[in-house]
Write an enzyme that holds these catalytic residues in place. Structure first.
Site, PDB file in Angstrom:
ATOM      1  N   TYR A 151     -24.782 -25.968   7.598  1.00  0.00           N
ATOM      2  CA  TYR A 151     -25.750 -24.874   7.458  1.00  0.00           C
ATOM      3  C   TYR A 151     -25.055 -23.515   7.582  1.00  0.00           C
ATOM      4  CZ  TYR A 151     -30.051 -22.183   8.307  1.00  0.00           C
ATOM      5  OH  TYR A 151     -31.087 -21.263   8.245  1.00  0.00           O
ATOM      6  N   GLU A 153     -21.816 -22.571   7.547  1.00  0.00           N
ATOM      7  CA  GLU A 153     -20.794 -22.245   6.539  1.00  0.00           C
ATOM      8  C   GLU A 153     -21.400 -22.211   5.139  1.00  0.00           C
ATOM      9  OE1 GLU A 153     -18.233 -20.923   7.466  1.00  0.00           O
ATOM     10  OE2 GLU A 153     -17.046 -22.044   8.917  1.00  0.00           O
ATOM     11  N   ASN A 180     -34.473 -16.101  14.469  1.00  0.00           N
ATOM     12  CA  ASN A 180     -35.600 -16.983  14.846  1.00  0.00           C
ATOM     13  C   ASN A 180     -36.974 -16.407  14.524  1.00  0.00           C
ATOM     14  OD1 ASN A 180     -34.727 -19.319  15.891  1.00  0.00           O
ATOM     15  ND2 ASN A 180     -34.672 -18.627  18.037  1.00  0.00           N
ATOM     16  N   GLY A 213     -31.919 -23.464  30.576  1.00  0.00           N
ATOM     17  CA  GLY A 213     -33.009 -22.598  30.106  1.00  0.00           C
ATOM     18  C   GLY A 213     -32.692 -21.121  30.226  1.00  0.00           C
ATOM     19  N   GLN A 215     -30.339 -19.639  28.477  1.00  0.00           N
ATOM     20  CA  GLN A 215     -29.899 -19.101  27.191  1.00  0.00           C
ATOM     21  C   GLN A 215     -31.063 -18.302  26.583  1.00  0.00           C
ATOM     22  OE1 GLN A 215     -30.668 -22.240  27.822  1.00  0.00           O
ATOM     23  NE2 GLN A 215     -30.865 -23.531  26.025  1.00  0.00           N
ATOM     24  N   PRO A 280     -25.708 -21.801  20.513  1.00  0.00           N
ATOM     25  CA  PRO A 280     -25.354 -20.452  20.982  1.00  0.00           C
ATOM     26  C   PRO A 280     -26.056 -20.095  22.294  1.00  0.00           C
ATOM     27  CG  PRO A 280     -26.407 -20.389  18.797  1.00  0.00           C
ATOM     28  CD  PRO A 280     -26.485 -21.797  19.277  1.00  0.00           C
ATOM     29  N   GLN A 282     -26.508 -16.918  23.525  1.00  0.00           N
ATOM     30  CA  GLN A 282     -27.295 -15.693  23.387  1.00  0.00           C
ATOM     31  C   GLN A 282     -27.462 -15.378  21.914  1.00  0.00           C
ATOM     32  OE1 GLN A 282     -24.834 -12.769  25.417  1.00  0.00           O
ATOM     33  NE2 GLN A 282     -26.535 -12.367  26.798  1.00  0.00           N
TER      34      GLN A 282
HETATM   35  N1  LIG Z   1     -37.517 -19.789  10.010  1.00  0.00           N
HETATM   36  C1  LIG Z   1     -36.478 -19.181  10.545  1.00  0.00           C
HETATM   37  O1  LIG Z   1     -36.512 -18.835  11.728  1.00  0.00           O
HETATM   38  C2  LIG Z   1     -35.252 -18.897   9.720  1.00  0.00           C
HETATM   39  C3  LIG Z   1     -34.173 -18.276  10.345  1.00  0.00           C
HETATM   40  C4  LIG Z   1     -33.047 -17.986   9.593  1.00  0.00           C
HETATM   41  C5  LIG Z   1     -33.000 -18.279   8.249  1.00  0.00           C
HETATM   42  N2  LIG Z   1     -34.062 -18.889   7.670  1.00  0.00           N
HETATM   43  C6  LIG Z   1     -33.947 -19.196   6.232  1.00  0.00           C
HETATM   44  O2  LIG Z   1     -35.165 -18.911   5.567  1.00  0.00           O
HETATM   45  C7  LIG Z   1     -35.391 -19.869   4.541  1.00  0.00           C
HETATM   46  C8  LIG Z   1     -36.761 -20.506   4.721  1.00  0.00           C
HETATM   47  O3  LIG Z   1     -36.799 -21.148   5.978  1.00  0.00           O
HETATM   48  P1  LIG Z   1     -38.132 -21.828   6.556  1.00  0.00           P
HETATM   49  O4  LIG Z   1     -38.134 -21.611   8.003  1.00  0.00           O
HETATM   50  O5  LIG Z   1     -39.285 -21.419   5.742  1.00  0.00           O
HETATM   51  O6  LIG Z   1     -37.778 -23.364   6.343  1.00  0.00           O
HETATM   52  P2  LIG Z   1     -38.607 -24.497   5.584  1.00  0.00           P
HETATM   53  O7  LIG Z   1     -37.859 -25.762   5.751  1.00  0.00           O
HETATM   54  O8  LIG Z   1     -40.033 -24.467   6.022  1.00  0.00           O
HETATM   55  O9  LIG Z   1     -38.545 -24.007   4.084  1.00  0.00           O
HETATM   56  C9  LIG Z   1     -37.469 -24.281   3.233  1.00  0.00           C
HETATM   57  C10 LIG Z   1     -38.037 -24.806   1.940  1.00  0.00           C
HETATM   58  O10 LIG Z   1     -36.976 -25.088   1.029  1.00  0.00           O
HETATM   59  C11 LIG Z   1     -37.243 -26.328   0.391  1.00  0.00           C
HETATM   60  N3  LIG Z   1     -35.958 -26.893  -0.053  1.00  0.00           N
HETATM   61  C12 LIG Z   1     -34.953 -27.407   0.697  1.00  0.00           C
HETATM   62  N4  LIG Z   1     -33.938 -27.795  -0.082  1.00  0.00           N
HETATM   63  C13 LIG Z   1     -34.295 -27.514  -1.361  1.00  0.00           C
HETATM   64  C14 LIG Z   1     -33.674 -27.672  -2.614  1.00  0.00           C
HETATM   65  N5  LIG Z   1     -32.452 -28.221  -2.721  1.00  0.00           N
HETATM   66  N6  LIG Z   1     -34.355 -27.285  -3.726  1.00  0.00           N
HETATM   67  C15 LIG Z   1     -35.589 -26.741  -3.628  1.00  0.00           C
HETATM   68  N7  LIG Z   1     -36.235 -26.569  -2.474  1.00  0.00           N
HETATM   69  C16 LIG Z   1     -35.584 -26.937  -1.349  1.00  0.00           C
HETATM   70  C17 LIG Z   1     -37.952 -27.164   1.432  1.00  0.00           C
HETATM   71  O11 LIG Z   1     -38.700 -28.225   0.892  1.00  0.00           O
HETATM   72  C18 LIG Z   1     -38.824 -26.104   2.111  1.00  0.00           C
HETATM   73  O12 LIG Z   1     -40.081 -25.977   1.497  1.00  0.00           O
HETATM   74  C19 LIG Z   1     -34.253 -20.878   4.609  1.00  0.00           C
HETATM   75  O13 LIG Z   1     -33.292 -20.525   3.642  1.00  0.00           O
HETATM   76  C20 LIG Z   1     -33.691 -20.667   5.994  1.00  0.00           C
HETATM   77  O14 LIG Z   1     -32.334 -20.983   6.052  1.00  0.00           O
HETATM   78  C21 LIG Z   1     -35.190 -19.211   8.369  1.00  0.00           C
END
Ligand SMILES: NC(=O)c1ccc[n+]([C@@H]2O[C@H](COP(=O)([O-])OP(=O)(O)OC[C@H]3O[C@@H](n4cnc5c(N)ncnc54)[C@H](O)[C@@H]3O)[C@@H](O)[C@H]2O)c1
Length: 317
Positions: A151, A153, A180, A213, A215, A280, A282
């Site tokens: 994730y 990288e 988050n 807890g 962190q 992590p 913090q």
């Molecule tokens: N929620 C958070 O706190 C958070 C924090 C940092 C980054 N993000 C980023 O935000 C984005 C959305 O996160 P989220 O929390 O809504 O997660 P989520 O899992 O609810 O949503 C991700 C969506 O992508 C779809 N998906 C996964 N692989 C796929 C692929 N190969 N092709 C098409 N669709 C695909 C999943 O089915 C899902 O609907 C992600 O890229 C995540 O890395 C979220």
């Protein structure tokens, strides 16, 4: 206020059936745009977009972004990627492919269409940070071979690709480093701390805390985050990011657990377990850049955001 027809855009949201994507789509439709949602439904669900089924400006297409996509749109938000350790470690090779091949496919589409493209990057690009809070100029402290690396990288490589397309092909890119986030439509079994604690509290089960807890984490309410997405996409062409989007108010995991137990009026007790690898200690965003360039900062405090999230989880029971 809906926009006038001449400012209506056709917008592609990948990962649109997920937690953040579905809220973003609600907002874009509210603004008067047309939305094409693509998702392979790995972690997302049609339930998150059910309410849009008959919406005249909404369309859903089942598609995996590791394969090329040929559509005509004016803007792309690239959110597709499993986001929680349980999900992204389920098939780590596919996770890296989604970040890297997915970015290449979406950037290729944006290049062909000469359109703006937004990348949902993550605070995980900072790894286990040695500076606190994290500013965008910090390069991170990431393990390249650990269980979280697919994730972390993958997202780092996606950022590299976005900036290379920007430099090499003049593409207008917008990179958000998301911290988050919580709110209704989070996956109930994604192992993330907020959803875990709420589900455990609602069931009256022990609240599992990894480590002692102490962190800290910061928690951003989904509506605040989506406002940041839209502002970043609409920002001047020369502003590419990366820009941190998150809530800088820090809580310890223990404080969060206690707050959830209180709001749910649960009889759950706290239970402590060993800390997993690479967790992590913090994490807090420095959002000075977002404040200055986007005039953005979160407005929903944890005590306001948690009750609506708890209500959502009650509805799933
Ligand atoms: N929620 C958070 O706190 C958070 C924090 C940092 C980054 N993000 C980023 O935000 C984005 C959305 O996160 P989220 O929390 O809504 O997660 P989520 O899992 O609810 O949503 C991700 C969506 O992508 C779809 N998906 C996964 N692989 C796929 C692929 N190969 N092709 C098409 N669709 C695909 C999943 O089915 C899902 O609907 C992600 O890229 C995540 O890395 C979220």
């Amino acid at each position: 206020m809906p926009r006038l027809y001449d400012s209506r855009k056709r917008i592609l949201v990948t990962g649109g059936a997920g937690f953040l994507g579905s809220h973003l789509i609600d907002r874009l439709l509210e603004l008067g745009h047309e939305v094409l949602c693509t998702d392979n439904l790995f972690t997302g669900t049609k339930r998150n977009i059910d309410h849009l089924h008959n919406h005249s400006r909404f369309e859903f297409m089942r598609h995996d972004i590791t394969f090329p996509l040929f559509v005509e749109v004016d803007e792309i938000y690239n959110l597709a990627c499993p986001a929680s350790p349980i999900h992204y470690q389920h098939d780590p090779v596919q996770t890296t492919k989604t970040s890297v091949h997915g970015a290449i496919n979406m950037l290729g589409l944006a290049k062909r269409l000469r359109c703006r493209i937004f990348q949902a990057s993550t605070s995980e690009v900072y790894g286990d940070p040695s500076v606190h809070p994290q500013t965008e100029s910090y390069w991170g402290n990431v393990n390249p071979i650990g269980p979280r690396s697919c994730y972390d990288e993958g997202k780092r490589c996606a950022e590299t690709l976005f900036f290379d397309y920007h430099r090499q092909h003049g593409l207008e890119v917008k990179v958000a480093r998301i911290f988050n986030t919580y709110g209704p439509r989070m996956h109930p079994r994604d192992g993330r701390v907020v959803s875990n604690f709420i589900v455990q509290a609602l069931k009256g089960e022990p609240i599992t805390i990894y480590g002692d807890g102490s962190q800290t984490r910061s928690f951003c309410y989904v509506d605040d985050l989506v406002e940041g997405f839209v502002r970043l996409m609409d920002s001047p062409a020369d502003f590419t990011g990366p820009v941190n989007l998150g809530n800088p108010t820090e809580f310890t995991i223990r404080e969060l657990a206690e707050m959830v137990v209180k709001l749910v009026k649960s009889r759950s007790k706290l239970e402590f377990r060993p800390l997993p690898a690479d967790d992590p200690k913090q994490r807090r965003p420095d959002i000075t850049l977002a404040k200055t360039r986007l005039d953005w900062s979160p407005t929903v405090t944890l005590d306001k955001g948690l009750p609506t999230t708890i209500e959502y989880f009650k509805g799933l029971a």
